[in-house]
Design a protein around this motif. Sequence first.
Motif, mmCIF file in Angstrom:
data_model
loop_
_atom_site.group_PDB
_atom_site.id
_atom_site.type_symbol
_atom_site.label_atom_id
_atom_site.label_comp_id
_atom_site.label_asym_id
_atom_site.label_seq_id
_atom_site.Cartn_x
_atom_site.Cartn_y
_atom_site.Cartn_z
ATOM 1 N N UNK A 175 -32.614 -10.151 -26.284
ATOM 2 C CA UNK A 175 -33.684 -10.954 -25.696
ATOM 3 C C UNK A 175 -33.083 -11.850 -24.612
ATOM 4 N N UNK A 176 -33.324 -11.495 -23.376
ATOM 5 C CA UNK A 176 -32.831 -12.273 -22.245
ATOM 6 C C UNK A 176 -33.834 -13.378 -21.904
ATOM 7 N N UNK A 177 -33.392 -14.285 -21.065
ATOM 8 C CA UNK A 177 -34.315 -15.329 -20.602
ATOM 9 C C UNK A 177 -35.430 -14.671 -19.787
ATOM 10 N N UNK A 178 -36.574 -15.342 -19.706
ATOM 11 C CA UNK A 178 -37.707 -14.749 -19.012
ATOM 12 C C UNK A 178 -37.403 -14.540 -17.524
ATOM 13 N N UNK A 179 -36.619 -15.437 -16.933
ATOM 14 C CA UNK A 179 -36.266 -15.262 -15.513
ATOM 15 C C UNK A 179 -35.413 -14.004 -15.324
ATOM 16 N N UNK A 180 -34.495 -13.749 -16.264
ATOM 17 C CA UNK A 180 -33.660 -12.544 -16.173
ATOM 18 C C UNK A 180 -34.511 -11.289 -16.382
ATOM 19 N N UNK A 181 -35.450 -11.376 -17.327
ATOM 20 C CA UNK A 181 -36.339 -10.238 -17.553
ATOM 21 C C UNK A 181 -37.179 -9.937 -16.315
ATOM 22 N N UNK A 182 -37.675 -10.997 -15.665
ATOM 23 C CA UNK A 182 -38.487 -10.807 -14.472
ATOM 24 C C UNK A 182 -37.683 -10.181 -13.324
ATOM 25 N N UNK A 183 -36.397 -10.558 -13.218
ATOM 26 C CA UNK A 183 -35.539 -9.955 -12.200
ATOM 27 C C UNK A 183 -35.416 -8.444 -12.443
ATOM 28 N N UNK A 184 -35.220 -8.077 -13.719
ATOM 29 C CA UNK A 184 -35.111 -6.651 -14.059
ATOM 30 C C UNK A 184 -36.434 -5.943 -13.783
ATOM 31 N N UNK A 185 -37.559 -6.624 -14.110
ATOM 32 C CA UNK A 185 -38.874 -6.036 -13.851
ATOM 33 C C UNK A 185 -39.073 -5.787 -12.359
ATOM 34 N N UNK A 186 -38.608 -6.711 -11.523
ATOM 35 C CA UNK A 186 -38.720 -6.545 -10.082
ATOM 36 C C UNK A 186 -37.882 -5.357 -9.597
ATOM 37 N N UNK A 187 -36.678 -5.208 -10.200
ATOM 38 C CA UNK A 187 -35.825 -4.065 -9.857
ATOM 39 C C UNK A 187 -36.532 -2.759 -10.220
ATOM 40 N N UNK A 188 -37.197 -2.736 -11.383
ATOM 41 C CA UNK A 188 -37.917 -1.540 -11.796
ATOM 42 C C UNK A 188 -39.048 -1.232 -10.818
ATOM 43 N N UNK A 189 -39.761 -2.274 -10.390
ATOM 44 C CA UNK A 189 -40.847 -2.083 -9.427
ATOM 45 C C UNK A 189 -40.303 -1.529 -8.115
ATOM 46 N N UNK A 190 -39.142 -2.007 -7.684
ATOM 47 C CA UNK A 190 -38.523 -1.492 -6.455
ATOM 48 C C UNK A 190 -38.175 -0.009 -6.605
ATOM 49 N N UNK A 191 -37.638 0.334 -7.788
ATOM 50 C CA UNK A 191 -37.259 1.735 -8.033
ATOM 51 C C UNK A 191 -38.485 2.633 -7.980
ATOM 52 N N UNK A 192 -39.571 2.209 -8.608
ATOM 53 C CA UNK A 192 -40.787 3.012 -8.622
ATOM 54 C C UNK A 192 -41.382 3.127 -7.220
ATOM 55 N N UNK A 193 -41.248 2.060 -6.427
ATOM 56 C CA UNK A 193 -41.727 2.114 -5.044
ATOM 57 C C UNK A 193 -40.920 3.147 -4.245
ATOM 58 N N UNK A 194 -39.588 3.106 -4.407
ATOM 59 C CA UNK A 194 -38.741 4.076 -3.715
ATOM 60 C C UNK A 194 -39.045 5.498 -4.178
ATOM 61 N N UNK A 195 -39.302 5.651 -5.467
ATOM 62 C CA UNK A 195 -39.646 6.969 -6.010
ATOM 63 C C UNK A 195 -40.942 7.472 -5.385
ATOM 64 N N UNK A 196 -41.934 6.551 -5.225
ATOM 65 C CA UNK A 196 -43.213 6.913 -4.608
ATOM 66 C C UNK A 196 -43.021 7.342 -3.157
ATOM 67 N N UNK A 197 -42.155 6.617 -2.418
ATOM 68 C CA UNK A 197 -41.892 6.974 -1.026
ATOM 69 C C UNK A 197 -41.226 8.351 -0.936
ATOM 70 N N UNK A 198 -40.297 8.615 -1.850
ATOM 71 C CA UNK A 198 -39.636 9.921 -1.855
ATOM 72 C C UNK A 198 -40.633 11.040 -2.151
#
Length: 738
Positions: free
Chosen positions: A689-712
């Motif tokens: 269980x990470x801090x909520x700020x750390x979790x949100x950073x990871x969530x943002x990274x996941x959103x970036x990955x999915x965006x790149x996947x959509x562009x591909x």
Amino acid sequence: MMVYIIKSVDTIHYETEVDALYNYISRLEEEYGFNQKNIRKEVPIQVGPKRQLADIIVYKDGLPYILIEVKQKIPENPELIKQNLELISSLLGNQYSVITDGIYDLCYIVQNSSQQNKLKSIPDIPSTYSSSSTKKQKRHIILKSPELFFWNICDVLRSKTKSRYLTEKEISDDLLKLIGAKIFDENNSEKPQFVADNSENYLKIVTRIENILEQLNKKQKSQIFEPKFKLPHDILVEIIFKIQKYSLTKSKITDSKLGFPYFIFTKNSGEFLTPPNIASFLTNLFPITSEMKVLDLACGTGKLLFDAGKKGATIVGLDINESMTNLAKINCYLHEIENATILCTNSLDSLDTLSKKSNDVIQPNSFDLIMTHPPFGLTPQIEYQKFSMLTTSGSKYVEALFIERSWELLKEGGKLVIILPEGIISNKITLAVREFITKNFKILGIVGLPDYAFYPYSSIKTSILILEKLGPKIYQNSYNVFIANAENLGYDKHGSSTNANDFSQIIEEFHVFLKTNKGHTFDTSLNEELRLDGNYFKNISNLGTQKQICLLKEITDISIGVKNHKLRKGDKYRIVKGQQIKDFEIDLSTADLTGFELISMDKFLLKNKDIVLTRSGTVGNVGLCKNVENVIYSDNVIRIRINSNKIIPEYLTSFLHSELGQKQLRQCTTGSTIRGISLSNLEKIQIPILSMSEQNKIAQKLEDILYQKSKLKDASIKFEESKSRLSKIIEEITMEQN
């Protein structure tokens, strides 16, 4: 190097007709003494208005002598091939014809006729047409492909005896008698007795072979083989002709120097033995001395016992199959092992019965080492109720009784090396078996085998357990064990040899472990289900440095999807299956439409932000639900729904997809044939269980990955559209110019 391939349990042959052709040409030179310059392949022949290619023609004095037709596999009824050879022989004037798959041959002499020649079956073609001084000693020809040779003989025997009411066992037994007689004759007769000649009648030939078997029994001082054959004499003589020219003791035979390949049993009796590479590995795990007693409770042909016997140890082999124990006895004879007791008996009989049958050689607490490969999947019979594994735990697995019988017969400190299906050592329903193991044995090592280890006869995932019998009241909750995974066995799933073999390195590492005791920790307090599969130990994650760790069940609701039999035809819902889950997402475009018979759908309806996980097949694929209106999930999918404010779905999805998460998911996977995630194990996955700020950073990274996947994905679609447009432009320009 020529390759042969097993297509199924019922057929084994060269991969191509070209391989078969070149192998037969090689045999014509080496076995029959024909000169290469007189052998021609793919010879064009004019047959009426058609032009055919003769596969091989052997010439004598410039004229066709032998006509050969090569097939990848000889058909059960070769009559059409014979008729074509008769037609061509009438044109060529050759004296002999052969139909072959490169290994097994149907041989014919050409009988001349005023209209069309006829082919008469003969045992073999002449070995050479030159002087006898150039002939090879038939007795010394090495059989290069014994697997193909004996497998094809099995096929021929089965085909020729279909109308003779012979059982598979009788066919197998008679073939093994012929092989045993041939090897005994090679080792004991100055003048060969295992011979057949066209001038002799069948009875005289068969009687001579039966006399060899009687000599074998007399020299061994036991009834190794029943001398009388069940096969008709004409078929026996045909096989004798095929075998007599080869030296089986000098040929490379799969199972041992005896020449009884284990595939004969798999072909004709449904049995299969431990492959030689695995058997060799088992016998080299521990040093063996002349003071030791070594036992195999399912000995087969005795392969696991020979090394111990040659080192002077007293060896005992038990098997319920009489053909197997007969082979084990003659194997011991040919290996010059005298301190052996081989019995055809049920290893699970009472100890008193085994003691009497063995003249007190078999006694409780008397063996130093037991190596065994018990039969898989059999259900214990009522007469086995004396075993505590049945009376106290209700175990339904015969493998469990072999473990208990081994414990009864081993000395304190004695070693047990046993091959078991992974279901026995990992599934929840076999917990009682593992409780018996951990209370009565110390686990020294676990070696995983790939699912092709016994292919094509079995695809069950197996492991080798290496155990040491504990003394009274000796029990350890935590200690180190040796874990290894043999990915390369020295052969592939077709049985063909490969250079990759992990066993030597694993043996070295195991011997180091025995000296240093440095290995993986086995702790019964942490391993509640007593998992003994290497997959469990290899994938334990070290999350001890995290400040806060929760079990998955503490922060989520977990459920399995709807079973197929609950589904009905319809188009109201889309159903998510394992193949739709990949790379953090669910591909609803490929999801099937379905109906449903239950009134309440809430339990199986997915919601946005739910996490789905493939449960069986390719386990561990993770996806996060978005836009899932009227979407349900199948029973090979696990739905995870967060019920805590400690964690957000994007972070949990990312963690389960990470190597730390995947290691724990692999640890949850059980099963021998079909691998699947155990729900009770999944609930215990540790989530940092990470801090909520750390979790949100990871969530943002996941959103970036999915965006790149959509562009591909968009780029890929545009690329395909561009290719299509280019094709149309070329087509239009071409049409205009025309």
